[in-house]
Motif scaffolding. Structure first.
Motif, PDB file in Angstrom:
ATOM      1  N   ARG A  92       0.811  -1.218   0.000  1.00 55.47           N
ATOM      2  CA  ARG A  92       0.000   0.000   0.000  1.00 55.47           C
ATOM      3  C   ARG A  92       0.848   1.273   0.000  1.00 55.47           C
ATOM      4  NH1 ARG A  92      -5.425  -0.936   1.699  1.00 55.47           N
ATOM      5  NH2 ARG A  92      -5.801  -3.169   2.021  1.00 55.47           N
ATOM      6  N   GLU A  93       1.879   1.301   0.784  1.00 55.30           N
ATOM      7  CA  GLU A  93       2.713   2.489   0.864  1.00 55.30           C
ATOM      8  C   GLU A  93       3.375   2.780  -0.477  1.00 55.30           C
ATOM      9  OE1 GLU A  93       2.972   4.615   3.323  1.00 55.30           O
ATOM     10  OE2 GLU A  93       1.464   3.462   4.432  1.00 55.30           O
ATOM     11  N   LEU A  94       3.855   1.709  -1.140  1.00 58.85           N
ATOM     12  CA  LEU A  94       4.508   1.893  -2.431  1.00 58.85           C
ATOM     13  C   LEU A  94       3.496   2.323  -3.483  1.00 58.85           C
ATOM     14  CD1 LEU A  94       7.216   1.672  -3.889  1.00 58.85           C
ATOM     15  CD2 LEU A  94       6.682  -0.722  -4.403  1.00 58.85           C
ATOM     16  N   LEU A  95       2.292   1.729  -3.456  1.00 60.59           N
ATOM     17  CA  LEU A  95       1.242   2.128  -4.393  1.00 60.59           C
ATOM     18  C   LEU A  95       0.899   3.609  -4.222  1.00 60.59           C
ATOM     19  CD1 LEU A  95      -0.985   1.521  -6.480  1.00 60.59           C
ATOM     20  CD2 LEU A  95      -2.432   0.762  -4.575  1.00 60.59           C
ATOM     21  N   LYS A  96       0.760   4.040  -2.969  1.00 57.56           N
ATOM     22  CA  LYS A  96       0.432   5.442  -2.698  1.00 57.56           C
ATOM     23  C   LYS A  96       1.520   6.371  -3.204  1.00 57.56           C
ATOM     24  CE  LYS A  96      -0.866   8.511   1.098  1.00 57.56           C
ATOM     25  NZ  LYS A  96      -1.102   8.611   2.574  1.00 57.56           N
ATOM     26  N   ALA A  97       2.785   5.972  -3.020  1.00 59.03           N
ATOM     27  CA  ALA A  97       3.895   6.812  -3.459  1.00 59.03           C
ATOM     28  C   ALA A  97       3.906   6.924  -4.978  1.00 59.03           C
ATOM     29  CB  ALA A  97       5.217   6.213  -2.959  1.00 59.03           C
ATOM     30  N   TYR A  98       3.718   5.756  -5.672  1.00 63.19           N
ATOM     31  CA  TYR A  98       3.667   5.793  -7.136  1.00 63.19           C
ATOM     32  C   TYR A  98       2.517   6.677  -7.624  1.00 63.19           C
ATOM     33  CZ  TYR A  98       7.102   2.036  -7.963  1.00 63.19           C
ATOM     34  OH  TYR A  98       8.239   1.302  -8.057  1.00 63.19           O
ATOM     35  N   TYR A  99       1.335   6.523  -7.021  1.00 67.64           N
ATOM     36  CA  TYR A  99       0.156   7.277  -7.466  1.00 67.64           C
ATOM     37  C   TYR A  99       0.362   8.784  -7.275  1.00 67.64           C
ATOM     38  CZ  TYR A  99      -4.672   8.633  -8.160  1.00 67.64           C
ATOM     39  OH  TYR A  99      -5.813   9.237  -8.644  1.00 67.64           O
ATOM     40  N   THR A 100       0.926   9.158  -6.129  1.00 72.09           N
ATOM     41  CA  THR A 100       1.173  10.579  -5.858  1.00 72.09           C
ATOM     42  C   THR A 100       2.135  11.156  -6.879  1.00 72.09           C
ATOM     43  OG1 THR A 100       0.815  10.245  -3.490  1.00 72.09           O
ATOM     44  CG2 THR A 100       2.025  12.222  -4.156  1.00 72.09           C
ATOM     45  N   GLU A 101       3.200  10.407  -7.177  1.00 74.85           N
ATOM     46  CA  GLU A 101       4.201  10.905  -8.125  1.00 74.85           C
ATOM     47  C   GLU A 101       3.612  11.005  -9.526  1.00 74.85           C
ATOM     48  OE1 GLU A 101       8.801   9.938  -9.532  1.00 74.85           O
ATOM     49  OE2 GLU A 101       7.864   8.775  -7.925  1.00 74.85           O
ATOM     50  N   LEU A 102       2.829   9.989  -9.923  1.00 75.92           N
ATOM     51  CA  LEU A 102       2.196  10.026 -11.245  1.00 75.92           C
ATOM     52  C   LEU A 102       1.188  11.185 -11.336  1.00 75.92           C
ATOM     53  CD1 LEU A 102       1.592   6.206 -11.847  1.00 75.92           C
ATOM     54  CD2 LEU A 102       3.182   7.676 -13.118  1.00 75.92           C
ATOM     55  N   ASP A 103       0.476  11.437 -10.256  1.00 77.41           N
ATOM     56  CA  ASP A 103      -0.511  12.524 -10.229  1.00 77.41           C
ATOM     57  C   ASP A 103       0.175  13.874 -10.417  1.00 77.41           C
ATOM     58  OD1 ASP A 103      -3.294  13.498  -9.640  1.00 77.41           O
ATOM     59  OD2 ASP A 103      -2.176  14.479  -8.000  1.00 77.41           O
ATOM     60  N   GLU A 104       1.329  14.041  -9.747  1.00 85.09           N
ATOM     61  CA  GLU A 104       2.070  15.303  -9.882  1.00 85.09           C
ATOM     62  C   GLU A 104       2.565  15.485 -11.310  1.00 85.09           C
ATOM     63  OE1 GLU A 104       5.141  15.205  -7.009  1.00 85.09           O
ATOM     64  OE2 GLU A 104       3.798  15.489  -5.274  1.00 85.09           O
ATOM     65  N   VAL A 105       3.090  14.414 -11.898  1.00 86.23           N
ATOM     66  CA  VAL A 105       3.604  14.509 -13.269  1.00 86.23           C
ATOM     67  C   VAL A 105       2.470  14.818 -14.236  1.00 86.23           C
ATOM     68  CG1 VAL A 105       4.660  13.198 -15.161  1.00 86.23           C
ATOM     69  CG2 VAL A 105       5.561  12.990 -12.821  1.00 86.23           C
ATOM     70  N   ALA A 106       1.310  14.131 -14.065  1.00 84.93           N
ATOM     71  CA  ALA A 106       0.167  14.361 -14.956  1.00 84.93           C
ATOM     72  C   ALA A 106      -0.329  15.799 -14.829  1.00 84.93           C
ATOM     73  CB  ALA A 106      -0.958  13.377 -14.624  1.00 84.93           C
ATOM     74  N   GLN A 107      -0.339  16.328 -13.606  1.00 87.16           N
ATOM     75  CA  GLN A 107      -0.797  17.693 -13.384  1.00 87.16           C
ATOM     76  C   GLN A 107       0.141  18.697 -14.029  1.00 87.16           C
ATOM     77  OE1 GLN A 107      -1.686  18.514  -9.312  1.00 87.16           O
ATOM     78  NE2 GLN A 107      -2.100  20.696  -9.651  1.00 87.16           N
ATOM     79  N   ASN A 108       1.448  18.460 -13.917  1.00 86.63           N
ATOM     80  CA  ASN A 108       2.417  19.365 -14.525  1.00 86.63           C
ATOM     81  C   ASN A 108       2.339  19.340 -16.045  1.00 86.63           C
ATOM     82  OD1 ASN A 108       3.377  20.164 -12.043  1.00 86.63           O
ATOM     83  ND2 ASN A 108       5.008  18.595 -11.986  1.00 86.63           N
ATOM     84  N   LEU A 109       2.028  18.158 -16.580  1.00 85.31           N
ATOM     85  CA  LEU A 109       1.983  18.030 -18.038  1.00 85.31           C
ATOM     86  C   LEU A 109       0.598  18.289 -18.608  1.00 85.31           C
ATOM     87  CD1 LEU A 109       4.185  14.806 -18.505  1.00 85.31           C
ATOM     88  CD2 LEU A 109       4.843  17.200 -18.862  1.00 85.31           C
ATOM     89  N   GLY A 110      -0.385  18.407 -17.744  1.00 86.42           N
ATOM     90  CA  GLY A 110      -1.751  18.601 -18.217  1.00 86.42           C
ATOM     91  C   GLY A 110      -2.319  17.355 -18.838  1.00 86.42           C
ATOM     92  N   ALA A 111      -1.832  16.212 -18.407  1.00 90.79           N
ATOM     93  CA  ALA A 111      -2.274  14.938 -18.980  1.00 90.79           C
ATOM     94  C   ALA A 111      -3.475  14.412 -18.222  1.00 90.79           C
ATOM     95  CB  ALA A 111      -1.139  13.916 -18.938  1.00 90.79           C
ATOM     96  N   SER A 112      -4.177  13.458 -18.848  1.00 90.48           N
ATOM     97  CA  SER A 112      -5.349  12.837 -18.228  1.00 90.48           C
ATOM     98  C   SER A 112      -4.910  11.989 -17.032  1.00 90.48           C
ATOM     99  CB  SER A 112      -6.071  11.954 -19.253  1.00 90.48           C
ATOM    100  OG  SER A 112      -7.099  11.236 -18.616  1.00 90.48           O
ATOM    101  N   LYS A 113      -5.781  11.987 -16.006  1.00 93.87           N
ATOM    102  CA  LYS A 113      -5.493  11.198 -14.799  1.00 93.87           C
ATOM    103  C   LYS A 113      -6.356   9.943 -14.704  1.00 93.87           C
ATOM    104  CE  LYS A 113      -4.237  15.333 -12.141  1.00 93.87           C
ATOM    105  NZ  LYS A 113      -4.459  16.067 -10.864  1.00 93.87           N
ATOM    106  N   ASP A 114      -7.030   9.593 -15.810  1.00 91.56           N
ATOM    107  CA  ASP A 114      -7.977   8.472 -15.771  1.00 91.56           C
ATOM    108  C   ASP A 114      -7.297   7.120 -15.468  1.00 91.56           C
ATOM    109  OD1 ASP A 114      -9.882  10.302 -16.348  1.00 91.56           O
ATOM    110  OD2 ASP A 114      -9.986   9.836 -18.499  1.00 91.56           O
ATOM    111  N   GLU A 115      -6.091   6.929 -15.972  1.00 92.95           N
ATOM    112  CA  GLU A 115      -5.420   5.626 -15.844  1.00 92.95           C
ATOM    113  C   GLU A 115      -4.365   5.610 -14.746  1.00 92.95           C
ATOM    114  OE1 GLU A 115      -6.197   2.897 -17.647  1.00 92.95           O
ATOM    115  OE2 GLU A 115      -7.839   4.069 -18.533  1.00 92.95           O
ATOM    116  N   LEU A 116      -4.331   6.621 -13.915  1.00 97.39           N
ATOM    117  CA  LEU A 116      -3.267   6.707 -12.919  1.00 97.39           C
ATOM    118  C   LEU A 116      -3.261   5.520 -11.953  1.00 97.39           C
ATOM    119  CD1 LEU A 116      -3.057  10.493 -11.915  1.00 97.39           C
ATOM    120  CD2 LEU A 116      -1.696   9.197 -13.564  1.00 97.39           C
ATOM    121  N   PHE A 117      -4.444   5.119 -11.478  1.00 97.66           N
ATOM    122  CA  PHE A 117      -4.482   4.020 -10.495  1.00 97.66           C
ATOM    123  C   PHE A 117      -3.992   2.715 -11.116  1.00 97.66           C
ATOM    124  CE2 PHE A 117      -6.591   0.483  -8.372  1.00 97.66           C
ATOM    125  CZ  PHE A 117      -6.197   0.693  -7.053  1.00 97.66           C
TER     126      PHE A 117
END
Length: 293
Positions: A82-107
């Motif tokens: 769970r901790e690793l999943l949360k860390a990956y998701y947070t990092e992917l969310d930040e990258v998607a937000q910076n790039l303006g990319a869709s967040k639909d497939e992040l999980f």
């Protein structure tokens, strides 16, 4: 009864979930020389396996192989870090937000990142249950190889005792010929005594003392008695219930010592011939003893 150190034993179980085979082979060795090959889940049972084999087989160069194959694929249980999943998701969310990319497939992406899904080995959970199945098969294979060794031992016993019997026959031949040998020795001594008696330097008392010493030196009565006793002891030892290979080796050395002494003291060509045959039979015995437990 004798047992051979050479043997083979096996046991097998075929079930719906798995198939198991155990094979044990043994050859000659001065001590227990054991090699064990087992599945990974039995690695912590090696000490127990070695103790079982040591107790059952005692001595020999022994190799044991355990094969365990599952017939049906079993679904491994997965756990989520769970901790690793949360860390990956947070990092992917930040990258998607910076790039303006869709967040639909992040999980889904985070879930399939390295080490998020962790498989728990089923062997770890079922090792004790599997060992409970393997253990009786191991006992069965040990019983199988011991039966093989006992059957080989019966053949060895018959062969070795035939050599012992042959030595007894040759010793009886020596016993029959010995009076004639001693008479020949006395005749030769008397002949020399008559030749020396005419000499003015002849000392009759000293000559008689040396003659007695010479005859006693050539006397093989004690050696014959000891050899009979050793042969009897050897026969008794062969039929003892416990392993006797090493003890028979020591007795064989004593038998050889008496045979050699008879040969060196006999001073007779006929007895020398019997002694050579006895040595040949004893060598056959020693060769077979090397394979006896």
């Amino acid at each position: 009864m004798l047992q051979s150190m050479t043997g083979f034993g096996s046991a097998r179980l075929d079930a719906d979930q798995y198939s198991i085979s155990v094979e044990i082979r043994s050859l000659n060795s001065k001590s227990m020389d054991l090699s064990v090959r087992t599945p990974k889940f039995l690695s912590d049972k090696e000490y127990e396996i070695r103790n079982m084999v040591q107790k059952a087989l005692v001595r020999g160069k022994v190799s044991i192989s355990v094969e365990f194959n599952r017939n049906k694929a079993q679904k491994p249980r997965n756990s989520i870090n769970r901790e690793l999943l949360k860390a990956y998701y947070t990092e992917l969310d930040e990258v998607a937000q910076n790039l303006g990319a869709s967040k639909d497939e992040l999980f889904r992406l985070a879930l399939h990142m390295p080490d998020v899904l962790q498989q728990q080995e089923q062997e770890e959970e079922t090792a004790e249950a599997d060992w409970a199945v393997v253990q009786p098969l191991l006992q069965e294979a040990l019983q199988s190889i011991n039966t093989f060794r006992e059957d080989e031992g019966k053949a060895l016993t018959a062969e070795i005792m035939s050599y012992i019997d042959r030595i007894r026959i040759l010793l009886a031949d020596i016993e029959k010929h010995d009076p004639a040998r001693m008479e020949n020795i006395r005749s030769r001594i008397k002949s020399h005594m008559m030749e020396l008696g005419s000499s003015e330097h002849f000392d009759k008392n000293r000559f008689e003392q040396e003659m007695v010493y010479y005859i006693e030196k050539l006397d093989i009565a004690e050696e014959k008695v000891r050899l009979v006793n050793h042969l009897h002891y050897f026969t008794e030892t062969v039929y003892l219930p416990e392993p006797t290979g090493k003890k028979l080796g020591f007795i064989s050395q004593e038998i050889g010592r008496e045979i050699n002494t008879i040969g060196s003291k006999a001073n007779d060509s006929t007895i020398q011939h019997y002694v050579v045959e006895m040595k040949e039979e004893l060598e056959k015995i020693k060769e077979q003893i090397n394979n006896i437990l």
